[in-house]
Enzyme design. Structure first.
Site, short mmCIF file in Angstrom:
data_model
loop_
_atom_site.label_atom_id
_atom_site.label_comp_id
_atom_site.label_asym_id
_atom_site.label_seq_id
_atom_site.Cartn_x
_atom_site.Cartn_y
_atom_site.Cartn_z
N GLU A 9 28.39 50.45 72.48
CA GLU A 9 29.08 49.39 73.22
C GLU A 9 28.19 48.76 74.29
O GLU A 9 28.52 48.74 75.47
CB GLU A 9 30.38 49.93 73.82
N GLU A 41 33.69 55.27 64.97
CA GLU A 41 34.89 55.72 65.69
C GLU A 41 36.10 55.21 64.92
O GLU A 41 36.13 54.05 64.50
CB GLU A 41 34.94 55.16 67.12
#
Length: 870
Positions: A299, A378
């Site tokens: 991220e 994820e």
């Protein structure tokens, strides 16, 4: 000084008052030459840690910010003629091993000797120029299934370095990720370093047990989110057997709130800082066979600095591919990766011949990404009670070979052990320490509670990804070995037959050894069938001998087959001779006053009352993004908000009528209009109590009015049982168990007889929420101090659907009001809820909503129960 292995986030170090230097990079080792500062005898090492620094911008991972020294500080004396660095690159092909050694040492350190005693390898290199590849001969390869390691040493006259090597070859062919020539499926978890007492401080004994627990729950892979772990963890991964995606210590999450404006990932001023982090990540851990993919970080948007990191890794390690989820268009990574893609989107990614564009991709970029292996780095956000639909993701992995599995977010909750004002210990989360900026309980998002207790989601995960698949076909069963490389010689197969949950026969199933990726068919034993009950055949695959991570007999995989004859459900007897009436009435075990139940089997009881509310799960509380969710979702609004808006937590009932049959006292019929607070919405509830062949039966017809526009959390009826000196403290049941289950989380449940204390029926989530529902109920007995209170038999409805039950000390409304378990009020009443249906769990706290087929829309439902004294 050999190094400081973990200091968050910036520090300066002195030795005996001499300024040695400073460094940043919290989870990376830092080495200093302190020769000029040390002296004989005692020495003083001083470290000043800064809570905030420039490094804070690139270490913005979702976790507690706990500055300080949390890993080892070591001082090492290095000999002259020693080895500065060694890398043993190992490969495996056609049954043989290969070692390519990279030795960093002064010319005076040579000769250097490589020894692998078990393989008879002893290779001496006189000079650096002589270091060439070594054929290790016939070897057993390393894999997560069979983590075969060989002890090796690399020595000079002055120093010997010990290593444990595993022979394996990592490669990508087309859209397949392969180790030793076989496709890998990652059944993984994202793992943070977290402990409720030690924080991020590493404890090897606890870590070993943690990884052993992963193996027991069929986890075969770890993504080290989002930084390199303590180096000993990787030694354990090598030893116990895990596929590891090793992630660099990099996350610039906060810049997302600014549309990535000013993000360091594309700022040349940060280039060297980024490269320094990936260099130290790779150089520290390059010798571990468990590491099969390097990950640049998490991220951090995208940009030239990430591309530079990738280029450096490719130049340094040509074998292991590079991963980074944020490279959506595939400019500089080798695998396509996404987080929280929905089931339909994941299917589109895996499907050949489609021109549907992928996220943020042009058609050409989409084609490029579909030509790569795909990973869900994820998915299935395991926050609170959930996630749902794990089995749907797993089914896609077996249907589309491009899909290589993924990593659940995440392994464990990040609670910090704290003490409540009343002295009760609890697991604290964001805001519990008076901090102004925090994410609430968003760090409580693991399949393992902070105190190492597995949640039902972990049992569900184990069942979904079990490495042996069974398919019944008449009197035979096909056994498929889904492992990467291990055959089934380490397993024993046991069968048992139960009649209505009672064992009647058992034995061993003779299954020939099945190679990895292969199937075998075997005949089933004769199954004695109960003529008037349920017959269930269960097969367990168990460890034939103890493993380093589990004892002999540990269940690896299980399956059930229903062998019951068809038994018709007793028809409903409809009466037409009702007349209004009041007064007292006794029907079997039930007593009524003016149509209201007052006791069952001599115990005070109130109810049944309609219950449409459940204490919202973390997924229920999450706002919808409106993407591929149920048609009852409202973008930007959570289901819990809609339920409260509609007043489902504040139902009020008005008795419309109470009737009995003409000239008989064997039945009672009531009709209630149950209204939602602050709206014109209502539900009509007809309850018919009757004696059928001498047994008390309750039939409840639930019918909603028009106008309901959202999903419902549940459709059920609740009985409240005051303690009266002898509280209801447990349950025995025949149905699905032993753990809780919901419509989109049923794979771990099996049909059988179970028992539990009332407190153990619920999960102690850090934030109280819906918990404890057991599906597929047949029979239930409530107990008090070992004595039976009363018994409930649940009959299927006309569609064959069976209800579930929840037994708790608190109402859904009480659970919903509490932020922590210690805030729940003291209770003197037990609550039994019989649910005709429950809404699914989903993964909406950070991911997709409940799939449409598991969403509970307002609808008419019937509950039929037979109740007798215990």
């Amino acid at each position: 000084m050999r190094g400081l292995a973990g200091v968050a986030p910036l520090f300066r170090v002195w030795v005996n008052g001499v300024d040695i230097g400073s460094a940043g990079g919290s989870r990376l080792a830092h080495e200093f030459d302190v020769t000029r500062a040390v002296r004989p005898g005692d020495n003083v090492v001083a470290v000043r840690v800064h809570q905030w620094s420039a490094a804070s911008y690139v270490e913005d991972q979702d976790q507690w910010w706990l500055p300080g020294i949390f890993r080892d500080v070591t001082l090492t004396a290095r000999p002259l003629g020693g080895i500065e660095d060694v890398w043993l690159r190992t490969g495996f092909r056609d049954g043989r091993g290969r070692v390519e050694a990279e030795i960093t040492a002064e010319a005076s350190a040579f000769p250097v000797t490589l020894r692998i005693p078990e393989l008879g390898v002893e290779q001496v290199w006189a000079t650096a120029a002589d270091v060439t590849p070594v054929d290790a001969g016939e070897v057993e390869p390393w894999s997560a299934d069979r983590p075969r390691l060989y002890d090796a040493t690399v020595s000079t006259a002055a120093e010997s370095i010990a290593l444990r090597v595993g022979f394996r070859t990592v490669e990508i062919r087309g859209d397949r990720f392969l180790v030793n020539g076989r496709r890998v499926v990652f059944h993984g978890v994202n793992r943070h370093e977290a402990h409720p007492v030690r924080g991020r401080v590493f404890d090897e004994e606890h870590a070993r047990e943690d990884l052993a627990r992963m193996k027991r729950f069929n986890v075969n892979a770890i993504r080290t989110s989002h930084y390199p772990p303590h180096p000993r963890l990787l030694d354990l991964a090598d030893e116990l057997g895990f596929w590891v995606v090793l992630e660099c210590d990099l996350e610039t999450h906060g810049f997302e709130k600014l549309g990535w404006e000013g993000n360091p990932s594309d700022d040349p001023a940060w280039r060297e800082a980024y490269l320094d982090r990936i260099r130290r990540t790779v150089e520290r851990d390059k010798n571990h066979p468990s590491i099969v993919i390097w990950s640049l970080g998490n991220e951090s948007g995208t940009g030239s600095n990430l591309a530079a990191m990738s280029a450096w890794v490719h130049a340094r390690d040509a074998e292991r591919p590079v991963h980074y989820e944020g490279d959506y268009t595939g400019e500089y990574t080798d695998v396509y990766s996404r987080m929280y893609a929905s089931v339909p989107e994941t299917e589109r990614i895996g499907t050949d011949g489609t021109d549907t564009p992928l996220l943020n991709c042009t058609p050409a970029q989409s084609a490029r990404q579909r030509a790569k292996p795909f990973l869900l780095c994820e998915y299935a956000h395991a926050m609170g009670n959930g996630p749902g639909a794990l089995d749907q993701y797993e089914a896609l992995v077996h249907e589309h070979p491009r899909l290589h599995g993924g990593f659940v977010w995440e392994w464990r909750d990040h609670g910090i052990l704290a003490t409540a004002p009343d002295g009760t210990a609890y697991q604290a989360y964001g805001g519990d320490f008076g901090e102004v900026v925090h994410d609430g309980n968003f760090v409580m998002d693991g399949m393992l509670l902070s105190d190492d207790v597995p949640t039902p989601s972990l049992y569900e995960y184990k069942a979904v990804v079990q490495p042996v698949r069974f398919v019944f076909d008449g009197d035979k069963v096909a056994v498929t070995n889904l492992r990467h490389s291990a055959d089934t010689s380490d397993l024993r197969f046991r069968w048992r037959v139960e009649h209505d949950g009672t064992p009647v026969d058992a034995g061993d199933l003779e299954v020939p050894v099945v190679a990895a990726g292969e199937s075998g068919r075997v005949s089933l034993p004769p199954v004695p069938v109960a003529p008037e009950g349920e017959t269930w055949l269960t097969i367990d695959a168990v460890l034939a001998t103890a493993a380093p991570w589990a004892p002999q007999g540990h269940v690896v995989a299980t399956v059930q087959s229903d062998r019951s004859p068809h038994i018709p459900v007793p028809a409903v007897r409809h009466r037409t001779d009702w007349r209004p009436d009041t007064g007292t009435l006794t029907l079997g075990a039930a007593e009524f006053v003016d149509g209201r139940l007052v006791s069952l089997a001599g115990r005070a009881v109130t109810g049944p009352r309609l219950e449409l509310f459940r204490a919202p799960t973390d997924n229920d509380e999450s706002p919808s993004d409106g993407v591929e969710e149920s048609d009852a979702s409202v973008p930007g609004v959570s289901n819990a908000e809609l339920w409260r808006r509609d007043g489902l937590d504040r139902l009020t009932a008005r008795r419309v009528s109470m009737e009995r049959p003409h000239d008989k006292a064997d039945a009672l019929r009531t009709l209630d209009k149950v209204s939602a607070a602050n709206s014109a919405l209502f539900v009509m509830v007809e309850s018919v109590w009757s004696l059928e062949a001498g047994e008390l039966e309750l039939r409840v017809e639930i019918e909603p009015s028009r106008g309901w526009s959202t999903v419902w959390p549940r459709i059920g009826i609740r009985f409240d049982l005051p303690d009266g000196g002898a509280p209801v403290d447990g349950a025995e049941w025949f149905g699905l168990g032993p753990s809780e289950s919901y419509p989109d989380s049923l794979r771990a449940a099996r049909t059988g007889r179970f028992s539990s204390g009332i407190d153990d029926l619920s999960v102690a989530y850090a934030r109280p929420q819906e918990t404890g529902h057991r599906s597929g109920l047949r029979r239930l007995t409530l107990t008090s101090a070992g004595a039976k209170v009363f018994r409930v038999e649940a009959l299927p409805d006309t569609h064959g659907r069976r209800p579930g039950f929840t037994l708790s000390r608190h109402t859904p409304q009480e659970l919903a009001r509490a932020g922590h378990p210690y805030e729940l009020p003291a209770s003197t009443t037990s609550r039994l809820t019989i649910d005709a249906a429950q809404h699914g769990l989903g993964s909406r706290s950070c991911g997709p909503d409940v799939r449409p087929e598991f969403a509970l829309r307002p609808e008419a439902r019937t509950i039929r129960l037979r109740i007798t004294a215990g």
